[in-house]
Design a protein around this motif. Structure first.
Motif, PDB file in Angstrom:
ATOM      1  N   CYS A  98       9.580   0.188   4.337  1.00  0.00           N
ATOM      2  CA  CYS A  98       8.628  -0.715   4.563  1.00  0.00           C
ATOM      3  C   CYS A  98       7.583  -0.641   5.682  1.00  0.00           C
ATOM      4  O   CYS A  98       6.585  -1.013   5.893  1.00  0.00           O
ATOM      5  CB  CYS A  98       9.036  -2.289   4.762  1.00  0.00           C
ATOM      6  SG  CYS A  98      10.001  -2.568   6.053  1.00  0.00           S
ATOM      7  N   ALA A  99       7.824   0.541   6.538  1.00  0.00           N
ATOM      8  CA  ALA A  99       6.955   0.688   7.588  1.00  0.00           C
ATOM      9  C   ALA A  99       5.778   1.021   7.047  1.00  0.00           C
ATOM     10  O   ALA A  99       5.587   2.231   6.137  1.00  0.00           O
ATOM     11  CB  ALA A  99       7.757   1.664   8.559  1.00  0.00           C
ATOM     12  N   PRO A 100       4.514   0.775   7.733  1.00  0.00           N
ATOM     13  CA  PRO A 100       3.352   1.325   7.025  1.00  0.00           C
ATOM     14  C   PRO A 100       3.064   2.760   7.253  1.00  0.00           C
ATOM     15  O   PRO A 100       3.650   3.271   8.293  1.00  0.00           O
ATOM     16  CB  PRO A 100       2.277   0.323   8.152  1.00  0.00           C
ATOM     17  CG  PRO A 100       3.009   0.152   9.328  1.00  0.00           C
ATOM     18  CD  PRO A 100       4.520   0.009   8.603  1.00  0.00           C
ATOM     19  N   GLN A 101       2.175   3.340   6.209  1.00  0.00           N
ATOM     20  CA  GLN A 101       1.966   4.640   6.360  1.00  0.00           C
ATOM     21  C   GLN A 101       0.693   4.614   7.476  1.00  0.00           C
ATOM     22  O   GLN A 101      -0.306   4.198   7.514  1.00  0.00           O
ATOM     23  CB  GLN A 101       1.274   5.208   4.987  1.00  0.00           C
ATOM     24  CG  GLN A 101       0.720   6.638   5.038  1.00  0.00           C
ATOM     25  CD  GLN A 101       0.570   6.938   3.642  1.00  0.00           C
ATOM     26  OE1 GLN A 101       0.414   6.034   2.711  1.00  0.00           O
ATOM     27  NE2 GLN A 101       0.248   8.282   3.370  1.00  0.00           N
ATOM     28  N   ILE A 102       0.722   5.609   8.302  1.00  0.00           N
ATOM     29  CA  ILE A 102      -0.230   5.805   9.232  1.00  0.00           C
ATOM     30  C   ILE A 102      -1.281   6.905   9.201  1.00  0.00           C
ATOM     31  O   ILE A 102      -0.631   8.118   8.575  1.00  0.00           O
ATOM     32  CB  ILE A 102       0.182   6.185  10.729  1.00  0.00           C
ATOM     33  CG1 ILE A 102       1.163   4.934  11.087  1.00  0.00           C
ATOM     34  CG2 ILE A 102      -0.810   6.332  11.624  1.00  0.00           C
ATOM     35  CD1 ILE A 102       2.081   5.343  12.355  1.00  0.00           C
ATOM     36  N   MET A 143       0.806  -1.102   0.030  1.00  0.00           N
ATOM     37  CA  MET A 143       0.046   0.077   0.088  1.00  0.00           C
ATOM     38  C   MET A 143       0.930   1.272  -0.026  1.00  0.00           C
ATOM     39  O   MET A 143       1.666   1.401   0.995  1.00  0.00           O
ATOM     40  CB  MET A 143      -0.705   0.067   1.181  1.00  0.00           C
ATOM     41  CG  MET A 143      -1.974   1.018   1.225  1.00  0.00           C
ATOM     42  SD  MET A 143      -3.115   1.207   2.476  1.00  0.00           S
ATOM     43  CE  MET A 143      -2.058   1.616   3.994  1.00  0.00           C
ATOM     44  N   ASN A 144       0.789   1.937  -1.010  1.00  0.00           N
ATOM     45  CA  ASN A 144       1.880   3.199  -0.982  1.00  0.00           C
ATOM     46  C   ASN A 144       3.130   2.833  -1.384  1.00  0.00           C
ATOM     47  O   ASN A 144       4.065   3.457  -0.609  1.00  0.00           O
ATOM     48  CB  ASN A 144       1.562   4.275  -0.082  1.00  0.00           C
ATOM     49  CG  ASN A 144       0.033   4.837  -0.360  1.00  0.00           C
ATOM     50  OD1 ASN A 144      -0.702   4.576  -1.697  1.00  0.00           O
ATOM     51  ND2 ASN A 144      -0.488   5.673   0.571  1.00  0.00           N
ATOM     52  N   GLY A 145       3.342   1.588  -1.839  1.00  0.00           N
ATOM     53  CA  GLY A 145       4.938   0.971  -2.154  1.00  0.00           C
ATOM     54  C   GLY A 145       5.324   0.421  -0.693  1.00  0.00           C
ATOM     55  O   GLY A 145       6.446   0.088  -0.495  1.00  0.00           O
ATOM     56  N   ARG A 146       4.515   0.094   0.326  1.00  0.00           N
ATOM     57  CA  ARG A 146       4.910  -0.376   1.770  1.00  0.00           C
ATOM     58  C   ARG A 146       4.121  -1.586   2.055  1.00  0.00           C
ATOM     59  O   ARG A 146       3.093  -1.714   1.973  1.00  0.00           O
ATOM     60  CB  ARG A 146       4.728   0.710   2.809  1.00  0.00           C
ATOM     61  CG  ARG A 146       5.507   1.833   2.505  1.00  0.00           C
ATOM     62  CD  ARG A 146       5.085   3.082   3.428  1.00  0.00           C
ATOM     63  NE  ARG A 146       5.835   4.119   3.178  1.00  0.00           N
ATOM     64  CZ  ARG A 146       6.903   4.331   4.089  1.00  0.00           C
ATOM     65  NH1 ARG A 146       7.082   4.032   5.200  1.00  0.00           N
ATOM     66  NH2 ARG A 146       7.495   5.720   3.940  1.00  0.00           N
ATOM     67  N   GLY A 147       4.921  -2.678   2.570  1.00  0.00           N
ATOM     68  CA  GLY A 147       4.455  -4.081   3.025  1.00  0.00           C
ATOM     69  C   GLY A 147       5.297  -4.584   3.968  1.00  0.00           C
ATOM     70  O   GLY A 147       6.339  -4.125   4.049  1.00  0.00           O
ATOM     71  N   GLN A 148       4.867  -5.541   4.520  1.00  0.00           N
ATOM     72  CA  GLN A 148       5.789  -6.379   5.459  1.00  0.00           C
ATOM     73  C   GLN A 148       5.740  -7.932   4.985  1.00  0.00           C
ATOM     74  O   GLN A 148       4.652  -8.687   4.952  1.00  0.00           O
ATOM     75  CB  GLN A 148       5.114  -6.244   6.943  1.00  0.00           C
ATOM     76  CG  GLN A 148       5.311  -4.768   7.331  1.00  0.00           C
ATOM     77  CD  GLN A 148       4.087  -3.849   6.870  1.00  0.00           C
ATOM     78  OE1 GLN A 148       2.913  -4.390   6.833  1.00  0.00           O
ATOM     79  NE2 GLN A 148       4.494  -2.733   6.390  1.00  0.00           N
ATOM     80  N   TYR A 149       6.824  -8.578   4.796  1.00  0.00           N
ATOM     81  CA  TYR A 149       6.997  -9.823   4.492  1.00  0.00           C
ATOM     82  C   TYR A 149       7.356 -10.677   5.629  1.00  0.00           C
ATOM     83  O   TYR A 149       8.112 -10.474   6.570  1.00  0.00           O
ATOM     84  CB  TYR A 149       8.155 -10.170   3.358  1.00  0.00           C
ATOM     85  CG  TYR A 149       8.345 -11.538   3.126  1.00  0.00           C
ATOM     86  CD1 TYR A 149       7.551 -12.183   2.183  1.00  0.00           C
ATOM     87  CD2 TYR A 149       9.583 -12.017   3.524  1.00  0.00           C
ATOM     88  CE1 TYR A 149       7.798 -13.662   2.060  1.00  0.00           C
ATOM     89  CE2 TYR A 149       9.902 -13.525   3.277  1.00  0.00           C
ATOM     90  CZ  TYR A 149       9.096 -14.227   2.251  1.00  0.00           C
ATOM     91  OH  TYR A 149       8.988 -15.595   2.334  1.00  0.00           O
ATOM     92  N   ASN A 150       6.473 -11.651   5.708  1.00  0.00           N
ATOM     93  CA  ASN A 150       6.616 -13.126   6.670  1.00  0.00           C
ATOM     94  C   ASN A 150       6.582 -12.338   8.336  1.00  0.00           C
ATOM     95  O   ASN A 150       7.130 -12.912   9.030  1.00  0.00           O
ATOM     96  CB  ASN A 150       8.041 -13.596   6.671  1.00  0.00           C
ATOM     97  CG  ASN A 150       8.181 -15.105   6.851  1.00  0.00           C
ATOM     98  OD1 ASN A 150       6.999 -15.643   7.135  1.00  0.00           O
ATOM     99  ND2 ASN A 150       9.353 -15.291   7.320  1.00  0.00           N
ATOM    100  N   CYS A 151       6.108 -11.341   8.361  1.00  0.00           N
ATOM    101  CA  CYS A 151       5.389 -11.109   9.809  1.00  0.00           C
ATOM    102  C   CYS A 151       4.418 -10.228   9.717  1.00  0.00           C
ATOM    103  O   CYS A 151       3.661  -9.976   8.669  1.00  0.00           O
ATOM    104  CB  CYS A 151       6.541 -10.146  10.298  1.00  0.00           C
ATOM    105  SG  CYS A 151       6.719  -8.454   9.797  1.00  0.00           S
ATOM    106  N   SER A 152       3.554  -9.801  10.789  1.00  0.00           N
ATOM    107  CA  SER A 152       2.099  -9.383  10.840  1.00  0.00           C
ATOM    108  C   SER A 152       2.343  -8.243  11.935  1.00  0.00           C
ATOM    109  O   SER A 152       2.755  -8.322  12.772  1.00  0.00           O
ATOM    110  CB  SER A 152       1.072 -10.438  11.041  1.00  0.00           C
ATOM    111  OG  SER A 152      -0.110  -9.683  11.423  1.00  0.00           O
ATOM    112  N   LEU A 153       1.751  -6.776  11.403  1.00  0.00           N
ATOM    113  CA  LEU A 153       1.568  -5.761  12.407  1.00  0.00           C
ATOM    114  C   LEU A 153       0.337  -6.249  13.426  1.00  0.00           C
ATOM    115  O   LEU A 153       0.438  -5.571  14.439  1.00  0.00           O
ATOM    116  CB  LEU A 153       0.960  -4.695  11.405  1.00  0.00           C
ATOM    117  CG  LEU A 153       2.259  -4.060  10.483  1.00  0.00           C
ATOM    118  CD1 LEU A 153       1.467  -3.159   9.556  1.00  0.00           C
ATOM    119  CD2 LEU A 153       3.185  -3.724  11.092  1.00  0.00           C
ATOM    120  N   ALA A 154      -0.416  -6.934  13.271  1.00  0.00           N
ATOM    121  CA  ALA A 154      -1.574  -7.600  14.223  1.00  0.00           C
ATOM    122  C   ALA A 154      -1.353  -8.780  14.542  1.00  0.00           C
ATOM    123  O   ALA A 154      -2.310  -9.472  15.171  1.00  0.00           O
ATOM    124  CB  ALA A 154      -2.939  -7.328  13.246  1.00  0.00           C
ATOM    125  N   ALA A 155      -0.232  -9.527  14.518  1.00  0.00           N
ATOM    126  CA  ALA A 155       0.108 -10.986  15.428  1.00  0.00           C
ATOM    127  C   ALA A 155      -0.148 -10.896  16.583  1.00  0.00           C
ATOM    128  O   ALA A 155      -1.041 -11.991  17.080  1.00  0.00           O
ATOM    129  CB  ALA A 155       1.405 -11.239  15.040  1.00  0.00           C
TER     130      ALA A 155
END
Length: 294
Positions: free
Chosen positions: A227-231, A197-209
């Motif tokens: 890669c940090a998500p846009q807030i 999303m807007n060029g940012r994502g996270q591979y092999n981990c979850s922000l909501a784990a």
């Protein structure tokens, strides 16, 4: 008969007057771009992306309906041609600026510069992307937002807006994708490693784990990573417009939002309240033969 002709003539004169008034406020907006490969970490794994002026995704173009866009594009790729397609722009009177290699223009060779010049005649949310081989999948894309013309009001009220550009991302090279798609038998590269999303994502981990039952570990980010998500910061009792566009090359996405909202078409038309917004599926992979132009 004479009355009808007089009425039609008056309408035509009035429409011409409106067009001249809008045209008087139109501007020509200039952009100077350099397309090149660069190291980047879209999903926290360093890879090679195709960027513009050192940015990924590319710079957002913002204009008003009736404006003329001029993009001076220099190809700094070492061994590849490049073209840019302006997705959703009708190119009335400027088909040569549509950016389809070997169809509406020759590809821009390494070291060459090409000037795109076209008019954006309708307000809406659009995007641009590379249109040679799998360059869109390599990261050559960005947003193109056209606001209503000067002196024209939006058909709806909102306090602020957010622009969200979605894309799919693979760790294997675009050449691997292209070869697999054009092979006989067909070889599928598999699902993307990440959605951006807007060029940012996270591979092999979850922000909501920590809040869900998942096998993924919790992403540990400081917030300043590529890669940090846009807030998205919002305030109570405010109305926000979400501008959504999907530049995915091979994946089809659904977006779910857990509250009622109004769907606006790409040109700003209001549809109806809903709880699920599904962007249209992408076109088949755009694989082109080597350009015939010299």
């Amino acid at each position: 008969m004479g009355t009808i002709c007089g009425y039609v003539r008056s309408v035509i004169i009035w429409l011409i007057f409106i067009e001249l008034c809008l045209g008087a406020n139109a501007k020509t907006r200039h952009f100077k771009w350099e397309v090149e490969y660069m190291f980047w970490s879209p999903d926290c794994v360093e890879n090679v992306v195709m960027g513009i002026n050192g940015q990924f995704p590319g710079p957002t173009i913002r204009a008003k309906a009736g404006d003329t866009i001029v993009v001076e594009l220099t190809n700094k790729l070492p061994t590849e041609g490049v073209v840019i397609h302006w997705h959703g722009i009708r190119q009335l009177g400027t088909p040569w600026a549509d950016g389809t290699a070997s169809i509406s223009q020759c590809s821009i060779n390494p070291g060459e510069t090409f000037h795109y010049r076209f008019k954006v005649d309708r307000a809406g949310t659009y995007f641009y992307h590379g249109h040679l081989g799998m360059q869109r999948s390599a990261g050559l894309y960005g947003s193109l937002i056209v606001d209503v013309a000067q002196g024209t009001n939006e058909p709806f009220h909102y306090d602020a807006e957010f622009n969200l550009l979605f894309s799919d991302w693979w760790h294997k090279s675009v050449h691997y994708q292209e070869l697999g798609l054009s092979s006989n038998p067909f070889r599928w590269i598999g699902e993307p490693q990440s959605l951006l999303m807007n060029g940012r994502g996270q591979y092999n981990c979850s922000l909501a784990a920590q809040f869900s039952n998942t096998s993924f570990t919790q992403c540990k980010l400081r917030g300043n990573e590529q890669c940090a998500p846009q807030i998205l910061h919002v305030l109570p009792n405010m109305t926000y417009r979400l501008r959504l566009a999907s530049t995915t090359a091979l994946a089809s996405l659904n977006l779910a939002i857990g509250f009622l909202f109004k769907i606006l078409g790409p040109k700003g038309e209001i549809s109806k309240a809903a709880v699920l917004l599904a962007p249209p599926p992408p076109l088949p992979p755009e694989i082109f033969s080597p350009p015939l132009c010299m």
